[in-house]
Design a protein around this motif. Structure first.
Motif, PDB file in Angstrom:
ATOM      1  N   ASN A 166       0.806  -1.224   0.000  1.00 41.34           N
ATOM      2  CA  ASN A 166       0.000   0.000   0.000  1.00 41.34           C
ATOM      3  C   ASN A 166       0.836   1.269   0.000  1.00 41.34           C
ATOM      4  OD1 ASN A 166       0.944   0.008   2.604  1.00 41.34           O
ATOM      5  ND2 ASN A 166      -0.997  -0.641   3.520  1.00 41.34           N
ATOM      6  N   ASN A 167       2.167   1.132  -0.023  1.00 43.80           N
ATOM      7  CA  ASN A 167       3.015   2.317  -0.223  1.00 43.80           C
ATOM      8  C   ASN A 167       4.348   1.911  -0.841  1.00 43.80           C
ATOM      9  OD1 ASN A 167       5.300   2.332   1.899  1.00 43.80           O
ATOM     10  ND2 ASN A 167       3.484   1.885   3.141  1.00 43.80           N
ATOM     11  N   LEU A 168       4.916   2.836  -1.585  1.00 40.43           N
ATOM     12  CA  LEU A 168       6.107   2.551  -2.387  1.00 40.43           C
ATOM     13  C   LEU A 168       7.335   2.286  -1.521  1.00 40.43           C
ATOM     14  CD1 LEU A 168       6.986   2.325  -5.330  1.00 40.43           C
ATOM     15  CD2 LEU A 168       7.526   4.770  -5.293  1.00 40.43           C
ATOM     16  N   ALA A 169       7.433   2.946  -0.381  1.00 44.33           N
ATOM     17  CA  ALA A 169       8.593   2.762   0.499  1.00 44.33           C
ATOM     18  C   ALA A 169       8.681   1.322   0.999  1.00 44.33           C
ATOM     19  CB  ALA A 169       8.520   3.736   1.667  1.00 44.33           C
ATOM     20  N   ASN A 170       7.560   0.776   1.456  1.00 49.80           N
ATOM     21  CA  ASN A 170       7.535  -0.617   1.914  1.00 49.80           C
ATOM     22  C   ASN A 170       7.867  -1.575   0.785  1.00 49.80           C
ATOM     23  OD1 ASN A 170       6.992  -0.219   4.600  1.00 49.80           O
ATOM     24  ND2 ASN A 170       4.782  -0.489   4.408  1.00 49.80           N
ATOM     25  N   PHE A 171       7.307  -1.302  -0.377  1.00 47.31           N
ATOM     26  CA  PHE A 171       7.557  -2.158  -1.536  1.00 47.31           C
ATOM     27  C   PHE A 171       9.052  -2.191  -1.875  1.00 47.31           C
ATOM     28  CE2 PHE A 171       7.945  -2.159  -6.295  1.00 47.31           C
ATOM     29  CZ  PHE A 171       7.797  -3.529  -6.446  1.00 47.31           C
ATOM     30  N   ASN A 172       9.675  -1.012  -1.962  1.00 42.27           N
ATOM     31  CA  ASN A 172      11.101  -0.947  -2.289  1.00 42.27           C
ATOM     32  C   ASN A 172      11.945  -1.656  -1.237  1.00 42.27           C
ATOM     33  OD1 ASN A 172      10.905   0.513  -4.700  1.00 42.27           O
ATOM     34  ND2 ASN A 172      10.799   2.468  -3.631  1.00 42.27           N
ATOM     35  N   HIS A 173      11.579  -1.496   0.036  1.00 40.77           N
ATOM     36  CA  HIS A 173      12.332  -2.112   1.132  1.00 40.77           C
ATOM     37  C   HIS A 173      12.283  -3.630   1.046  1.00 40.77           C
ATOM     38  CE1 HIS A 173      13.782  -3.097   5.138  1.00 40.77           C
ATOM     39  NE2 HIS A 173      12.669  -3.777   5.345  1.00 40.77           N
ATOM     40  N   TYR A 174      11.073  -4.199   0.944  1.00 37.58           N
ATOM     41  CA  TYR A 174      10.938  -5.654   0.933  1.00 37.58           C
ATOM     42  C   TYR A 174      11.503  -6.265  -0.349  1.00 37.58           C
ATOM     43  CZ  TYR A 174       8.142  -5.643   5.180  1.00 37.58           C
ATOM     44  OH  TYR A 174       7.726  -5.512   6.480  1.00 37.58           O
ATOM     45  N   PHE A 175      11.341  -5.559  -1.468  1.00 36.75           N
ATOM     46  CA  PHE A 175      11.870  -6.092  -2.726  1.00 36.75           C
ATOM     47  C   PHE A 175      13.395  -6.155  -2.677  1.00 36.75           C
ATOM     48  CE2 PHE A 175      13.160  -6.369  -7.097  1.00 36.75           C
ATOM     49  CZ  PHE A 175      12.157  -7.111  -7.701  1.00 36.75           C
ATOM     50  N   LYS A 176      14.043  -5.108  -2.221  1.00 35.55           N
ATOM     51  CA  LYS A 176      15.507  -5.091  -2.163  1.00 35.55           C
ATOM     52  C   LYS A 176      16.022  -6.106  -1.150  1.00 35.55           C
ATOM     53  CE  LYS A 176      19.531  -2.088  -1.909  1.00 35.55           C
ATOM     54  NZ  LYS A 176      20.035  -0.699  -1.764  1.00 35.55           N
ATOM     55  N   THR A 177      15.316  -6.254  -0.019  1.00 37.80           N
ATOM     56  CA  THR A 177      15.722  -7.229   0.990  1.00 37.80           C
ATOM     57  C   THR A 177      15.681  -8.643   0.420  1.00 37.80           C
ATOM     58  OG1 THR A 177      14.915  -5.839   2.802  1.00 37.80           O
ATOM     59  CG2 THR A 177      15.181  -8.189   3.257  1.00 37.80           C
ATOM     60  N   SER A 178      14.655  -8.931  -0.375  1.00 39.22           N
ATOM     61  CA  SER A 178      14.468 -10.272  -0.922  1.00 39.22           C
ATOM     62  C   SER A 178      15.336 -10.539  -2.139  1.00 39.22           C
ATOM     63  CB  SER A 178      12.994 -10.480  -1.296  1.00 39.22           C
ATOM     64  OG  SER A 178      12.787 -11.737  -1.876  1.00 39.22           O
ATOM     65  N   MET A 179      15.464  -9.560  -3.034  1.00 43.93           N
ATOM     66  CA  MET A 179      16.116  -9.778  -4.333  1.00 43.93           C
ATOM     67  C   MET A 179      17.529  -9.179  -4.420  1.00 43.93           C
ATOM     68  SD  MET A 179      13.680 -11.464  -5.714  1.00 43.93           S
ATOM     69  CE  MET A 179      14.092 -11.571  -7.447  1.00 43.93           C
ATOM     70  N   ASN A 180      17.956  -8.480  -3.379  1.00 46.40           N
ATOM     71  CA  ASN A 180      19.290  -7.874  -3.333  1.00 46.40           C
ATOM     72  C   ASN A 180      19.503  -6.786  -4.383  1.00 46.40           C
ATOM     73  OD1 ASN A 180      20.272  -9.520  -1.164  1.00 46.40           O
ATOM     74  ND2 ASN A 180      20.503 -11.202  -2.623  1.00 46.40           N
ATOM     75  N   GLU A 181      18.419  -6.226  -4.878  1.00 48.63           N
ATOM     76  CA  GLU A 181      18.506  -5.091  -5.782  1.00 48.63           C
ATOM     77  C   GLU A 181      17.161  -4.379  -5.815  1.00 48.63           C
ATOM     78  OE1 GLU A 181      19.611  -6.497  -9.634  1.00 48.63           O
ATOM     79  OE2 GLU A 181      18.254  -8.200  -9.575  1.00 48.63           O
ATOM     80  N   THR A 182      17.166  -3.127  -6.212  1.00 46.69           N
ATOM     81  CA  THR A 182      15.936  -2.352  -6.246  1.00 46.69           C
ATOM     82  C   THR A 182      15.050  -2.820  -7.397  1.00 46.69           C
ATOM     83  OG1 THR A 182      16.842  -0.671  -7.724  1.00 46.69           O
ATOM     84  CG2 THR A 182      17.187  -0.348  -5.350  1.00 46.69           C
ATOM     85  N   PRO A 183      13.756  -2.510  -7.348  1.00 38.45           N
ATOM     86  CA  PRO A 183      12.871  -2.888  -8.465  1.00 38.45           C
ATOM     87  C   PRO A 183      13.356  -2.349  -9.807  1.00 38.45           C
ATOM     88  CG  PRO A 183      11.554  -2.258  -6.573  1.00 38.45           C
ATOM     89  CD  PRO A 183      12.988  -1.936  -6.220  1.00 38.45           C
ATOM     90  N   SER A 184      13.846  -1.111  -9.834  1.00 35.83           N
ATOM     91  CA  SER A 184      14.302  -0.547 -11.107  1.00 35.83           C
ATOM     92  C   SER A 184      15.551  -1.251 -11.617  1.00 35.83           C
ATOM     93  CB  SER A 184      14.570   0.960 -10.942  1.00 35.83           C
ATOM     94  OG  SER A 184      15.526   1.196  -9.925  1.00 35.83           O
ATOM     95  N   ASP A 185      16.476  -1.592 -10.733  1.00 31.63           N
ATOM     96  CA  ASP A 185      17.672  -2.334 -11.155  1.00 31.63           C
ATOM     97  C   ASP A 185      17.307  -3.736 -11.637  1.00 31.63           C
ATOM     98  OD1 ASP A 185      19.361  -0.249 -10.612  1.00 31.63           O
ATOM     99  OD2 ASP A 185      19.899  -0.934  -8.600  1.00 31.63           O
ATOM    100  N   TYR A 186      16.347  -4.372 -10.944  1.00 34.87           N
ATOM    101  CA  TYR A 186      15.912  -5.716 -11.340  1.00 34.87           C
ATOM    102  C   TYR A 186      15.356  -5.674 -12.763  1.00 34.87           C
ATOM    103  CZ  TYR A 186      13.452 -10.195 -11.176  1.00 34.87           C
ATOM    104  OH  TYR A 186      13.013 -11.463 -11.448  1.00 34.87           O
ATOM    105  N   ARG A 187      14.548  -4.673 -13.060  1.00 37.42           N
ATOM    106  CA  ARG A 187      13.978  -4.545 -14.412  1.00 37.42           C
ATOM    107  C   ARG A 187      15.070  -4.336 -15.459  1.00 37.42           C
ATOM    108  NH1 ARG A 187       8.859  -0.830 -15.316  1.00 37.42           N
ATOM    109  NH2 ARG A 187       7.789  -2.840 -15.422  1.00 37.42           N
ATOM    110  N   LYS A 188      16.056  -3.508 -15.149  1.00 34.67           N
ATOM    111  CA  LYS A 188      17.142  -3.238 -16.095  1.00 34.67           C
ATOM    112  C   LYS A 188      17.900  -4.518 -16.460  1.00 34.67           C
ATOM    113  CE  LYS A 188      17.949   1.518 -14.591  1.00 34.67           C
ATOM    114  NZ  LYS A 188      18.876   2.414 -13.846  1.00 34.67           N
ATOM    115  N   ASN A 189      18.057  -5.415 -15.495  1.00 33.76           N
ATOM    116  CA  ASN A 189      18.808  -6.647 -15.718  1.00 33.76           C
ATOM    117  C   ASN A 189      18.099  -7.595 -16.672  1.00 33.76           C
ATOM    118  OD1 ASN A 189      20.961  -5.970 -14.097  1.00 33.76           O
ATOM    119  ND2 ASN A 189      20.056  -6.837 -12.253  1.00 33.76           N
ATOM    120  N   PHE A 190      16.800  -7.358 -16.924  1.00 34.36           N
ATOM    121  CA  PHE A 190      16.051  -8.235 -17.824  1.00 34.36           C
ATOM    122  C   PHE A 190      15.765  -7.558 -19.151  1.00 34.36           C
ATOM    123  CE2 PHE A 190      15.109 -12.071 -15.584  1.00 34.36           C
ATOM    124  CZ  PHE A 190      15.320 -11.744 -14.253  1.00 34.36           C
ATOM    125  N   ARG A 191      16.340  -6.403 -19.365  1.00 29.95           N
ATOM    126  CA  ARG A 191      16.106  -5.691 -20.621  1.00 29.95           C
ATOM    127  C   ARG A 191      17.347  -5.741 -21.516  1.00 29.95           C
ATOM    128  NH1 ARG A 191      11.132  -2.969 -20.235  1.00 29.95           N
ATOM    129  NH2 ARG A 191       9.953  -4.328 -18.863  1.00 29.95           N
TER     130      ARG A 191
END
Length: 281
Positions: free
Chosen positions: A256-281
């Motif tokens: 329900n907020n972008l800060a929480n999303f960025n925190h949990y995504f980076k904790t789980s995937m070891n990179e930010t959502p934007s970096d994760y997307r770049k790695n698949f492009r």
């Protein structure tokens, strides 16, 4: 060794899901209802399937049947490459579908049934590797056709080995698995609307505190950690396969907020959502 039972999230508008995932050095033995096709892009490690332990390396290709305990544990990284595998999950009921009842798919059905012991395909077929590499980015009918092409090539591979003895020793786990599956179903159905601990505890006729202890004991995860893992998994697929804005993906995956999303995504995937997307492009 104790293992955990997982539920693989497959969106309602898809019959299977194919993803690029990073291998881990602390992977756990687990099982799930789905068939799994696992292709190692890079990395070296130890593979546990059923009651057997063996090694894996780049190019390893394995098909697993439903409820077969397994684990790919990373031990080394080849030439500094990011340790990646392509994992494809499809329904355990696929064999019973009318489509797979066609005579032309008889050999495919036989192969899937044989996968209850795990199958390693010893092949250097570049066509299979190309199809598997393309799967995660495919869409629509082309997505399904490529999976059928992969299966068509696999039934022609003569050099293959079973990875486990027949597994019949996990019946004691079935009752707990059935209860945990009810929890998984609730989470998948309500991931966007909101998950309430009190509601999911009622499903198992437990008090919230008792449910939390039961879930942690059976899965090795707290309930909150599991929910976040599901949300991150949904987000990762949307980031890799769509052009949706990160803010939109945040809400679609249940945050329900972008800060929480960025925190949990980076904790789980070891990179930010934007970096994760770049790695698949």
């Amino acid at each position: 060794m104790e293992f955990v039972s997982e539920k693989i999230y497959v969106p309602n508008n898809l019959s299977f899901i194919s993803r690029r995932l990073q291998l881990s050095s602390n992977a756990r033995i687990h099982s799930h209802k789905n068939f799994e096709l696992n292709y190692i892009i890079s990395g070296v490690g130890r593979r546990i399937v059923g009651d057997k332990i063996s090694g894996f390396e780049k190019g390893d290709l394995v098909l697993l049947g439903p409820d077969l305990p397994h684990c790919w544990e990373l031990l080394d990284i080849e030439n500094g490459e990011k340790p990646i595998c392509i994992v494809t999950h499809f329904s355990e009921n696929i064999i019973d579908s009318n489509f797979f009842g066609m005579p032309e798919l008889k050999k495919v059905v036989a192969l899937l049934k044989f996968a209850n012991r795990g199958i390693r395909f010893k092949t250097e077929d570049d066509v299979i590797k190309k199809l598997l590499n393309d799967l995660p980015e495919s869409k629509g009918l082309d997505y399904y056709i490529k999976l059928l092409k992969v299966l068509n090539h696999l039934i022609k591979v003569e050099d293959k080995e079973s990875l486990s003895n027949p597994i019949n020793a996990f019946n004691h786990f079935s009752k707990s698995t059935e209860r945990i599956n009810k929890v998984y179903e609730y989470v998948f159905q309500n991931i966007q609307e909101g998950i309430k601990l009190e509601e999911v505890a009622v499903i198992l006729n437990m008090a919230p505190s008792s449910f939390c202890r039961f879930f942690k004991n059976k899965t090795g995860l707290t309930f909150i950690s599991y929910v976040n893992n599901v949300r991150v998994g949904i987000a990762a697929k949307l980031l890799a396969e769509t052009d949706k804005k990160i803010t939109e993906i945040c809400y679609e995956s249940g945050y329900n907020n972008l800060a929480n999303f960025n925190h949990y995504f980076k904790t789980s995937m070891n990179e930010t959502p934007s970096d994760y997307r770049k790695n698949f492009r």
